[in-house]
Design an enzyme around this catalytic site. Structure first.
Site, PDB file in Angstrom:
ATOM      1  N   ASN A   1      48.557  45.136  46.674  1.00  0.00           N
ATOM      2  CA  ASN A   1      48.576  46.193  45.659  1.00  0.00           C
ATOM      3  C   ASN A   1      47.161  46.764  45.582  1.00  0.00           C
ATOM      4  O   ASN A   1      46.263  46.126  45.044  1.00  0.00           O
ATOM      5  CB  ASN A   1      49.010  45.589  44.310  1.00  0.00           C
ATOM      6  CG  ASN A   1      48.892  46.578  43.173  1.00  0.00           C
ATOM      7  OD1 ASN A   1      48.673  47.777  43.391  1.00  0.00           O
ATOM      8  ND2 ASN A   1      49.032  46.089  41.938  1.00  0.00           N
ATOM      9  N   TRP A   2      47.009  47.936  46.132  1.00  0.00           N
ATOM     10  CA  TRP A   2      45.659  48.530  46.192  1.00  0.00           C
ATOM     11  C   TRP A   2      45.200  49.050  44.825  1.00  0.00           C
ATOM     12  O   TRP A   2      44.037  49.436  44.680  1.00  0.00           O
ATOM     13  CB  TRP A   2      45.630  49.685  47.214  1.00  0.00           C
ATOM     14  CG  TRP A   2      45.759  49.248  48.650  1.00  0.00           C
ATOM     15  CD1 TRP A   2      45.962  47.969  49.112  1.00  0.00           C
ATOM     16  CD2 TRP A   2      45.688  50.092  49.817  1.00  0.00           C
ATOM     17  NE1 TRP A   2      46.029  47.970  50.481  1.00  0.00           N
ATOM     18  CE2 TRP A   2      45.863  49.251  50.949  1.00  0.00           C
ATOM     19  CE3 TRP A   2      45.508  51.455  50.021  1.00  0.00           C
ATOM     20  CZ2 TRP A   2      45.847  49.760  52.255  1.00  0.00           C
ATOM     21  CZ3 TRP A   2      45.493  51.947  51.320  1.00  0.00           C
ATOM     22  CH2 TRP A   2      45.657  51.106  52.429  1.00  0.00           C
ATOM     23  N   LYS A   3      46.106  49.119  43.875  1.00  0.00           N
ATOM     24  CA  LYS A   3      45.795  49.690  42.550  1.00  0.00           C
ATOM     25  C   LYS A   3      45.154  51.075  42.732  1.00  0.00           C
ATOM     26  O   LYS A   3      45.511  51.775  43.671  1.00  0.00           O
ATOM     27  CB  LYS A   3      44.926  48.721  41.735  1.00  0.00           C
ATOM     28  CG  LYS A   3      45.597  47.335  41.658  1.00  0.00           C
ATOM     29  CD  LYS A   3      45.013  46.425  40.628  1.00  0.00           C
ATOM     30  CE  LYS A   3      45.770  45.094  40.648  1.00  0.00           C
ATOM     31  NZ  LYS A   3      45.327  44.162  39.618  1.00  0.00           N
TER      32      LYS A   3
ATOM     33  N   HIS B   1      54.362  46.272  36.421  1.00  0.00           N
ATOM     34  CA  HIS B   1      53.083  45.570  36.578  1.00  0.00           C
ATOM     35  C   HIS B   1      52.418  45.430  35.207  1.00  0.00           C
ATOM     36  O   HIS B   1      52.537  46.323  34.362  1.00  0.00           O
ATOM     37  CB  HIS B   1      52.167  46.341  37.539  1.00  0.00           C
ATOM     38  CG  HIS B   1      50.962  45.554  37.926  1.00  0.00           C
ATOM     39  ND1 HIS B   1      49.859  45.466  37.101  1.00  0.00           N
ATOM     40  CD2 HIS B   1      50.694  44.790  39.009  1.00  0.00           C
ATOM     41  CE1 HIS B   1      48.959  44.673  37.687  1.00  0.00           C
ATOM     42  NE2 HIS B   1      49.436  44.264  38.840  1.00  0.00           N
TER      43      HIS B   1
ATOM     44  N   GLU C   1      49.536  45.902  34.201  1.00  0.00           N
ATOM     45  CA  GLU C   1      48.663  47.022  33.823  1.00  0.00           C
ATOM     46  C   GLU C   1      49.498  48.211  33.323  1.00  0.00           C
ATOM     47  O   GLU C   1      49.056  48.951  32.439  1.00  0.00           O
ATOM     48  CB  GLU C   1      47.771  47.408  35.017  1.00  0.00           C
ATOM     49  CG  GLU C   1      46.700  46.347  35.249  1.00  0.00           C
ATOM     50  CD  GLU C   1      46.273  46.160  36.694  1.00  0.00           C
ATOM     51  OE1 GLU C   1      46.473  47.066  37.522  1.00  0.00           O
ATOM     52  OE2 GLU C   1      45.724  45.082  37.002  1.00  0.00           O
TER      53      GLU C   1
ATOM     54  N   GLU D   1      53.017  37.130  37.653  1.00  0.00           N
ATOM     55  CA  GLU D   1      51.576  37.394  37.581  1.00  0.00           C
ATOM     56  C   GLU D   1      51.087  37.106  36.161  1.00  0.00           C
ATOM     57  O   GLU D   1      51.196  37.977  35.283  1.00  0.00           O
ATOM     58  CB  GLU D   1      51.286  38.863  37.919  1.00  0.00           C
ATOM     59  CG  GLU D   1      51.695  39.262  39.320  1.00  0.00           C
ATOM     60  CD  GLU D   1      50.901  40.485  39.796  1.00  0.00           C
ATOM     61  OE1 GLU D   1      50.164  40.342  40.777  1.00  0.00           O
ATOM     62  OE2 GLU D   1      50.999  41.553  39.180  1.00  0.00           O
TER      63      GLU D   1
ATOM     64  N   GLY E   1      42.724  39.716  38.348  1.00  0.00           N
ATOM     65  CA  GLY E   1      41.399  40.319  38.461  1.00  0.00           C
ATOM     66  C   GLY E   1      40.304  39.546  37.758  1.00  0.00           C
ATOM     67  O   GLY E   1      39.209  40.054  37.566  1.00  0.00           O
TER      68      GLY E   1
ATOM     69  N   SER F   1      44.487  36.735  41.280  1.00  0.00           N
ATOM     70  CA  SER F   1      43.308  36.145  41.920  1.00  0.00           C
ATOM     71  C   SER F   1      43.649  35.273  43.131  1.00  0.00           C
ATOM     72  O   SER F   1      43.026  34.241  43.343  1.00  0.00           O
ATOM     73  CB  SER F   1      42.473  35.360  40.896  1.00  0.00           C
ATOM     74  OG  SER F   1      41.999  36.241  39.882  1.00  0.00           O
TER      75      SER F   1
ATOM     76  N   GLY G   1      45.931  41.705  44.732  1.00  0.00           N
ATOM     77  CA  GLY G   1      45.158  42.863  44.294  1.00  0.00           C
ATOM     78  C   GLY G   1      43.868  42.974  45.080  1.00  0.00           C
ATOM     79  O   GLY G   1      43.844  43.396  46.234  1.00  0.00           O
ATOM     80  N   GLY G   2      42.772  42.573  44.468  1.00  0.00           N
ATOM     81  CA  GLY G   2      41.437  42.745  45.040  1.00  0.00           C
ATOM     82  C   GLY G   2      41.315  42.337  46.499  1.00  0.00           C
ATOM     83  O   GLY G   2      40.738  43.077  47.311  1.00  0.00           O
TER      84      GLY G   2
HETATM   85  P1  13P Z   1      44.093  40.374  41.739  1.00  0.00           P
HETATM   86  O1  13P Z   1      44.585  39.738  43.031  1.00  0.00           O
HETATM   87  O2  13P Z   1      42.967  41.304  41.935  1.00  0.00           O
HETATM   88  O3  13P Z   1      43.879  39.343  40.688  1.00  0.00           O
HETATM   89  O4  13P Z   1      45.309  41.295  41.225  1.00  0.00           O
HETATM   90  C1  13P Z   1      46.574  40.759  41.138  1.00  0.00           C
HETATM   91  C2  13P Z   1      47.530  41.858  40.871  1.00  0.00           C
HETATM   92  O5  13P Z   1      47.568  42.408  39.788  1.00  0.00           O
HETATM   93  C3  13P Z   1      48.422  42.275  41.958  1.00  0.00           C
HETATM   94  O6  13P Z   1      49.407  43.135  41.499  1.00  0.00           O
END
Ligand code: 13P
Length: 251
Positions: free
Chosen positions: A9-11, A95, A97, A167, A173, A212, A233-234
């Site tokens: 997930n590149w956000k 998600h 967020e 999640e 994050g 994470s 994510g990251g």
């Molecule tokens: P991180 O891997 O950066 O913690 O993000 C997880 C995430 O929200 C994937 O959708």
């Protein structure tokens, strides 16, 4: 046997040139995880670019969000069939967020899940508890309610057309990963909820962990009985890290 699935997930990250560089490094590196299904979810404006770069590869395309509506006067929204036309196979739904920053509640998430199914997209239903909810020992209830809302809308057979991603909000994050035992406990709980409705669907459902995940902890997380891959994510923004996480899912 559930095939492992790892989704990046590149956000809200990316640029034309950076996307091309990332995929140029990533595609050959994924050769070591041919048994794993893999996908990336770039921001909307880059879907067409990334679709083109992925042509002929096994890396699949997903989107991060969609409208609950199919078409019409919904300025700024993107429908499921548009995503499908751009080459998406997956779409993230609910998600944390989206839930916390954009006010998406369980009902809206369920509508989006249904809209994705209608367009033959595979919705990835994101669920998870906040830190306060975990401290209040209501994690299982929170996750159950999030899944129940979708079950009420599409039934167990509809849910079977999707994927679930657990999640925990406090692990997203933050660098603080849930322990393998914590993750396995929630995944097992989710699978048992589904088994109450249909044991075959429960056995086949892929339940991903996100929060994470790094190359260093992926192997231990993916080794848990009820963990069928990850939502990253990251670490998905770095080709070597994402490839190493996918390779960990292969083992
Ligand atoms: P991180 O891997 O950066 O913690 O993000 C997880 C995430 O929200 C994937 O959708």
């Amino acid at each position: 046997m559930r095939r492992k699935l790892v989704i990046g997930n590149w956000k809200m990250h990316g640029k034309h040139q950076a996307n091309a560089q990332l995929l140029e490094a990533l595609l050959p590196a994924l050769a070591e995880s041919a048994g794993v299904e893999t996908a990336v979810c770039p921001p909307y404006p880059y879907l067409a670019q990334v679709a083109e770069l992925l042509a002929g590869s096994t890396l699949k395309l997903g989107a991060q969000n969609l409208s609950r509506f199919d078409q019409g006067a919904h300025t700024g929204e993107v429908s499921a069939h548009m995503l499908r036309e751009l080459g998406c196979q997956y779409v993230l739904v609910g998600h944390s967020e989206r839930r916390s920053l954009y006010g998406e509640d369980d009902r809206l998430v369920a509508e989006k899940f249904a809209a994705a199914l209608c367009a033959d997209l595979v919705p990835v239903l994101c669920v998870g508890e906040s830190l306060a909810q975990r401290r209040g020992e209501i994690t299982e209830r929170v996750v159950a309610e999030q899944i129940q809302a979708v079950l009420q809308r599409v039934g167990i057979n509809g849910l079977a057309g999707g994927v679930i991603a657990y999640e925990p909000v406090w692990a997203i994050g933050t660098g603080e990963t849930a322990t393998p035992a914590q993750v396995q406990a929630v995944h097992r709980h989710i699978r048992s909820l589904l088994a109450e409705q249909d044991p075959a669907v429960a056995a086949a459902m892929r339940i991903l962990y996100g929060g994470s995940v790094k190359a260093a902890n992926a192997g231990e997380l993916f080794a848990q009985t009820d963990v069928d891959g990850g939502l990253i994510g990251g670490a998905s923004l770095d080709a070597a890290s994402f490839a190493a996480i996918c390779a960990a899912a292969q083992r």
